[in-house]
Design an enzyme around this catalytic site. Structure first.
Site, PDB file in Angstrom:
ATOM      1  N   ASN A   9       0.879  -1.173   0.000  1.00  0.00           N
ATOM      2  CA  ASN A   9       0.000   0.000   0.000  1.00  0.00           C
ATOM      3  C   ASN A   9       0.913   1.218   0.000  1.00  0.00           C
ATOM      4  OD1 ASN A   9      -1.758   2.068   0.498  1.00  0.00           O
ATOM      5  ND2 ASN A   9      -2.311   1.424   2.575  1.00  0.00           N
ATOM      6  N   LYS A  11       0.124   4.299  -0.286  1.00  0.00           N
ATOM      7  CA  LYS A  11      -0.472   5.517   0.288  1.00  0.00           C
ATOM      8  C   LYS A  11      -0.231   6.684  -0.677  1.00  0.00           C
ATOM      9  CE  LYS A  11       0.037   3.311   4.719  1.00  0.00           C
ATOM     10  NZ  LYS A  11       0.170   3.384   6.163  1.00  0.00           N
ATOM     11  N   HIS A  91      -9.197   1.143   5.248  1.00  0.00           N
ATOM     12  CA  HIS A  91      -7.896   1.338   5.898  1.00  0.00           C
ATOM     13  C   HIS A  91      -8.086   2.290   7.085  1.00  0.00           C
ATOM     14  CE1 HIS A  91      -3.781   2.604   6.605  1.00  0.00           C
ATOM     15  NE2 HIS A  91      -3.421   1.492   5.999  1.00  0.00           N
ATOM     16  N   GLU A  93      -6.510   4.739   8.025  1.00  0.00           N
ATOM     17  CA  GLU A  93      -6.355   6.169   7.691  1.00  0.00           C
ATOM     18  C   GLU A  93      -7.647   6.714   7.078  1.00  0.00           C
ATOM     19  OE1 GLU A  93      -2.665   5.696   5.507  1.00  0.00           O
ATOM     20  OE2 GLU A  93      -1.755   5.072   7.396  1.00  0.00           O
ATOM     21  N   GLU A 163      -4.910  -4.791  10.672  1.00  0.00           N
ATOM     22  CA  GLU A 163      -3.857  -3.786  10.835  1.00  0.00           C
ATOM     23  C   GLU A 163      -4.063  -3.053  12.157  1.00  0.00           C
ATOM     24  OE1 GLU A 163      -1.966  -2.617   6.799  1.00  0.00           O
ATOM     25  OE2 GLU A 163      -3.532  -1.204   7.284  1.00  0.00           O
ATOM     26  N   GLY A 169       3.274   2.195  10.689  1.00  0.00           N
ATOM     27  CA  GLY A 169       4.260   3.257  10.518  1.00  0.00           C
ATOM     28  C   GLY A 169       5.007   3.609  11.797  1.00  0.00           C
ATOM     29  N   SER A 208       4.082  -2.295  10.127  1.00  0.00           N
ATOM     30  CA  SER A 208       5.540  -2.392  10.256  1.00  0.00           C
ATOM     31  C   SER A 208       6.113  -3.744   9.812  1.00  0.00           C
ATOM     32  CB  SER A 208       5.967  -2.068  11.693  1.00  0.00           C
ATOM     33  OG  SER A 208       5.584  -0.744  12.032  1.00  0.00           O
TER      34      SER A 208
HETATM   35  P1  13P Z   1       3.608   0.280   7.514  1.00  0.00           P
HETATM   36  O1  13P Z   1       4.007  -1.047   6.894  1.00  0.00           O
HETATM   37  O2  13P Z   1       4.386   1.430   6.995  1.00  0.00           O
HETATM   38  O3  13P Z   1       3.552   0.185   9.002  1.00  0.00           O
HETATM   39  O4  13P Z   1       2.087   0.561   7.022  1.00  0.00           O
HETATM   40  C1  13P Z   1       1.142  -0.423   7.170  1.00  0.00           C
HETATM   41  C2  13P Z   1      -0.074  -0.047   6.417  1.00  0.00           C
HETATM   42  O5  13P Z   1      -0.788   0.871   6.809  1.00  0.00           O
HETATM   43  C3  13P Z   1      -0.382  -0.786   5.187  1.00  0.00           C
HETATM   44  O6  13P Z   1      -1.683  -0.549   4.766  1.00  0.00           O
END
Ligand code: 13P
Length: 246
Positions: A9, A11, A91, A93, A163, A169, A208
Site C-alpha cells: 500500500n 499511500k 484502511h 487512515e 492492521e 508506521g 511495520s
Molecule cells: P507500515 O508497513 O508502513 O507500518 O504501514 C502499514 C499499512 O498501513 C499498510 O496498509
C-alpha cells in the site's frame, strides 16, 4: 491451501522516478510462490501496470457509487476498466482521517464486488481500544458490518487485513503470537458470514512488516500474507518480502 498475498500500500507516496526505479528492480522477480500486488496512487495505476508485469495493481479506496456528481471520487467501475485488480477498503487512515464509518464502508465493499474487484477489507484497533480490554468486539463489528449482504458468488473476492493502528508506521510490529491470536479470532468470526468459506479466506497482517519479520509472521497458521506500507516502497525490499513468502 490459502495462497500467500504480499500487498504493497503505497499511500500518497512515490514519484514517477520512484516508480521507474521500483519497476526496474522488480522486473527480475520470477517464479514467485505468492501473489504480489501493489496499490499505488490511483493516477499511477496504468503506468505501474505497464512497467511491472510481475505484479497486479489495485486502488487504495473507491466510491460507493459508479458514476454521478461526486467531485473527486474514484469510481469502482472506472477502476475496473483501467485494469485494477483489487481495492483496499476501510484502511484505518480512511476511517480516522476521512471519517469513513462501517455503513459507508459496507456500501463500498458491495459496489466494488459488483464491479468484480477483489476487496481487501481492513480492520484494526487503536492502542487505546486495545488497552480498554474489549478491542475484539470492535474488530468483530468492523468485520461483520463491512461484510454485510455479500453473496456467495463473492466468496473468492474477499481478503481481510488485520492492521492494528498502533503498529502502522510506528516500527512497533505486533508479535507473531499477538497477530496469530487476532487472526484466529477473526477467522472464527468469519464463520458467521454465510457467503464466505472462513477457512479459505485469506487474512493478511499489516503494521511495520519488513523483510526481517515477515517469516516469523507467516509461520502462523492463520496469517496468510501482509499488507505493507513503508517496506513496499523500495523495489529491493518488496522483492525480498515476496521472495521470503512461500
Ligand atoms: P507500515 O508497513 O508502513 O507500518 O504501514 C502499514 C499499512 O498501513 C499498510 O496498509
Amino acid at each position: 491451501m490459502r495462497k500467500v498475498h504480499i500487498v504493497g500500500n503505497w499511500k500518497m507516496n512515490q514519484s514517477l522516478a520512484d516508480i521507474n526505479a521500483f519497476s526496474e528492480t522488480i522486473r527480475t522477480m520470477n517464479d514467485l510462490k505468492c501473489e504480489a500486488w501493489i496499490a499505488p496512487q490511483a493516477i499511477h495505476l496504468n503506468i505501474l501496470q505497464e512497467k511491472s508485469n510481475t505484479i497486479k495493481v489495485g486502488a487504495q479506496n473507491c466510491s460507493n457509487q459508479n458514476s454521478g456528481a461526486f467531485t473527486g471520487e474514484l469510481s469502482p467501475e472506472s477502476l475496473k476498466d483501467m485494469g485494477a485488480h483489487f481495492v483496499i477498503i476501510g484502511h484505518s487512515e480512511r476511517r480516522a482521517i476521512f471519517k469513513e464509518d462501517d455503513i459507508l464502508l459496507n456500501q463500498k465493499v458491495l459496489k466494488a464486488l459488483e464491479n468484480k474487484l477483489k476487496v481487501i477489507l481492513c480492520v484494526g484497533e487503536t492502542l487505546e481500544e486495545r488497552e480498554s480490554g474489549d478491542f475484539k468486539s470492535i474488530l468483530k463489528g468492523q468485520l461483520l458490518n463491512g461484510l454485510k449482504d455479500i453473496s456467495a458468488s463473492d466468496k473468492e473476492s474477499i481478503i481481510i487485513a488485520y492492521e492494528p493502528v498502533w503498529a502502522i508506521g510506528t516500527g512497533k510490529v505486533a508479535s507473531p503470537e499477538q497477530a496469530q491470536e487476532v487472526h484466529a479470532f477473526l477467522r472464527e468470526e468469519l464463520k458467521a458470514v454465510e457467503a464466505l468459506d472462513a477457512q479459505a479466506t485469506p487474512i493478511l497482517y499489516g503494521g511495520s512488516v519488513k523483510p526481517s519479520n515477515i517469516e516469523g509472521l507467516l509461520e502462523n497458521t492463520d496469517i496468510d500474507g501482509a499488507l505493507v506500507g513503508g517496506a513496499s516502497l523500495k523495489g529491493e525490499s518488496f522483492k525480498e518480502l515476496c521472495e521470503l513468502s512461500k
